[in-house]
Design a protein around this motif. Structure first.
Motif, PDB file in Angstrom:
ATOM      1  N   GLY A  42      34.762  36.871  33.883  1.00 28.77           N
ATOM      2  CA  GLY A  42      33.842  38.264  34.014  1.00 28.77           C
ATOM      3  C   GLY A  42      34.511  39.199  35.302  1.00 28.77           C
ATOM      4  N   VAL A  43      33.576  39.937  35.678  1.00 26.75           N
ATOM      5  CA  VAL A  43      34.010  40.925  36.705  1.00 26.75           C
ATOM      6  C   VAL A  43      33.138  40.720  37.858  1.00 26.75           C
ATOM      7  CG1 VAL A  43      34.348  43.394  37.184  1.00 26.75           C
ATOM      8  CG2 VAL A  43      34.784  42.803  34.878  1.00 26.75           C
ATOM      9  N   VAL A  44      34.035  41.011  39.240  1.00 24.54           N
ATOM     10  CA  VAL A  44      33.281  40.525  40.479  1.00 24.54           C
ATOM     11  C   VAL A  44      32.448  41.834  40.494  1.00 24.54           C
ATOM     12  CG1 VAL A  44      33.494  40.421  42.880  1.00 24.54           C
ATOM     13  CG2 VAL A  44      34.867  39.221  41.195  1.00 24.54           C
ATOM     14  N   SER A  45      31.038  41.776  40.827  1.00 17.09           N
ATOM     15  CA  SER A  45      30.241  42.960  41.257  1.00 17.09           C
ATOM     16  C   SER A  45      29.821  42.777  42.685  1.00 17.09           C
ATOM     17  CB  SER A  45      28.918  43.003  40.210  1.00 17.09           C
ATOM     18  OG  SER A  45      27.933  41.727  40.588  1.00 17.09           O
ATOM     19  N   LYS A  46      29.771  41.748  43.322  1.00 14.97           N
ATOM     20  CA  LYS A  46      29.703  41.686  44.924  1.00 14.97           C
ATOM     21  C   LYS A  46      30.329  40.379  45.370  1.00 14.97           C
ATOM     22  CE  LYS A  46      25.856  41.944  47.913  1.00 14.97           C
ATOM     23  NZ  LYS A  46      24.327  41.975  48.159  1.00 14.97           N
ATOM     24  N   LEU A  47      30.808  40.484  46.595  1.00 16.10           N
ATOM     25  CA  LEU A  47      31.130  39.344  47.365  1.00 16.10           C
ATOM     26  C   LEU A  47      30.402  38.897  48.506  1.00 16.10           C
ATOM     27  CD1 LEU A  47      33.129  36.857  47.789  1.00 16.10           C
ATOM     28  CD2 LEU A  47      34.678  38.597  48.886  1.00 16.10           C
ATOM     29  N   ASN A  48      29.916  37.813  48.949  1.00 20.38           N
ATOM     30  CA  ASN A  48      28.949  37.534  50.012  1.00 20.38           C
ATOM     31  C   ASN A  48      30.011  36.545  50.614  1.00 20.38           C
ATOM     32  OD1 ASN A  48      26.695  38.991  49.254  1.00 20.38           O
ATOM     33  ND2 ASN A  48      26.093  37.416  48.080  1.00 20.38           N
ATOM     34  N   TRP A  49      30.476  37.144  51.728  1.00 12.04           N
ATOM     35  CA  TRP A  49      31.534  36.162  52.326  1.00 12.04           C
ATOM     36  C   TRP A  49      30.910  35.647  53.712  1.00 12.04           C
ATOM     37  CZ3 TRP A  49      36.276  35.009  50.952  1.00 12.04           C
ATOM     38  CH2 TRP A  49      37.411  34.568  51.911  1.00 12.04           C
ATOM     39  N   ALA A  50      30.126  34.489  53.643  1.00 15.59           N
ATOM     40  CA  ALA A  50      29.371  33.931  54.560  1.00 15.59           C
ATOM     41  C   ALA A  50      29.477  32.451  54.679  1.00 15.59           C
ATOM     42  CB  ALA A  50      27.915  34.262  54.839  1.00 15.59           C
ATOM     43  N   ASN A  51      29.343  31.621  55.789  1.00 18.09           N
ATOM     44  CA  ASN A  51      29.213  30.158  55.925  1.00 18.09           C
ATOM     45  C   ASN A  51      27.770  29.824  55.395  1.00 18.09           C
ATOM     46  OD1 ASN A  51      31.588  29.047  56.470  1.00 18.09           O
ATOM     47  ND2 ASN A  51      31.320  30.207  58.482  1.00 18.09           N
ATOM     48  N   PRO A  52      27.453  28.549  54.822  1.00 19.79           N
ATOM     49  CA  PRO A  52      28.562  27.590  54.462  1.00 19.79           C
ATOM     50  C   PRO A  52      29.260  27.814  53.308  1.00 19.79           C
ATOM     51  CG  PRO A  52      26.395  26.878  53.840  1.00 19.79           C
ATOM     52  CD  PRO A  52      26.180  28.165  54.482  1.00 19.79           C
ATOM     53  N   HIS A  53      28.794  28.692  52.420  1.00 18.99           N
ATOM     54  CA  HIS A  53      29.569  28.856  51.198  1.00 18.99           C
ATOM     55  C   HIS A  53      29.602  30.338  50.906  1.00 18.99           C
ATOM     56  CE1 HIS A  53      29.307  24.637  49.847  1.00 18.99           C
ATOM     57  NE2 HIS A  53      28.101  24.635  50.481  1.00 18.99           N
ATOM     58  N   ALA A  54      30.723  30.893  50.466  1.00 14.15           N
ATOM     59  CA  ALA A  54      30.897  32.631  50.067  1.00 14.15           C
ATOM     60  C   ALA A  54      30.326  32.299  48.609  1.00 14.15           C
ATOM     61  CB  ALA A  54      32.331  32.824  50.150  1.00 14.15           C
TER      62      ALA A  54
END
Length: 144
Positions: A42-54
């Motif tokens: 698929g195509v990335v629509s959003k990235l949540n870059w945070a701990n403990p998991h992205a």
């Protein structure tokens, strides 16, 4: 004497904090069905870059013409970087192929009764591998 008391107090607080953080972290098998693997492109629509998991949200086009929205749990941001990926490589619009364990909640959705398939809020995956269109591949170690 005072230094000993301060050290002992800090040690006790440190141990208590580590116990709290360990309890907050879940085992993969609690949320995800580790007896099955799913492969999605698929195509990335959003990235949540945070701990403990992205988390990367991807849009997957199915053969029947419908689109599914998946929330893919990745490693921690540090683990992702060590695996060879970065925020820039996972930006919206990037095509990815992800292999992982589907959420147990996904199994309770009967997509045959709804021609549109399961609702977006019910589809999630714990990634064990993510591959970019250029072949760059990251493997993630998942705590069972």
């Amino acid at each position: 004497m005072k230094a000993r008391y301060v050290f002992a107090s800090l040690l006790v607080v440190g141990i208590q904090l580590s116990v709290v953080s360990l309890r907050a972290h879940h085992a993969t098998a609690v949320q995800f069905d580790i007896s099955k693997t799913v492969k999605l492109q698929g195509v990335v629509s959003k990235l949540n870059w945070a701990n403990p998991h992205a988390h990367v949200l991807i849009d997957v086009k199915r053969d029947r013409g419908t689109e599914e929205h998946w929330d893919v749990e990745l490693a921690s941001p540090g683990g992702i970087i060590v695996s060879g990926l970065s925020q820039d490589l996972l930006k919206p619009g990037t095509t990815v192929t992800v292999t992982g364990y589907p959420a147990k909640a996904n199994a309770s959705v009967d997509s045959s009764s709804d021609p549109a398939g399961p609702s977006a809020s019910q589809l999630s995956l714990c990634a064990i591998q993510l591959m970019l269109a250029d072949g760059t591949t990251a493997n993630f170690v998942v705590g069972i």
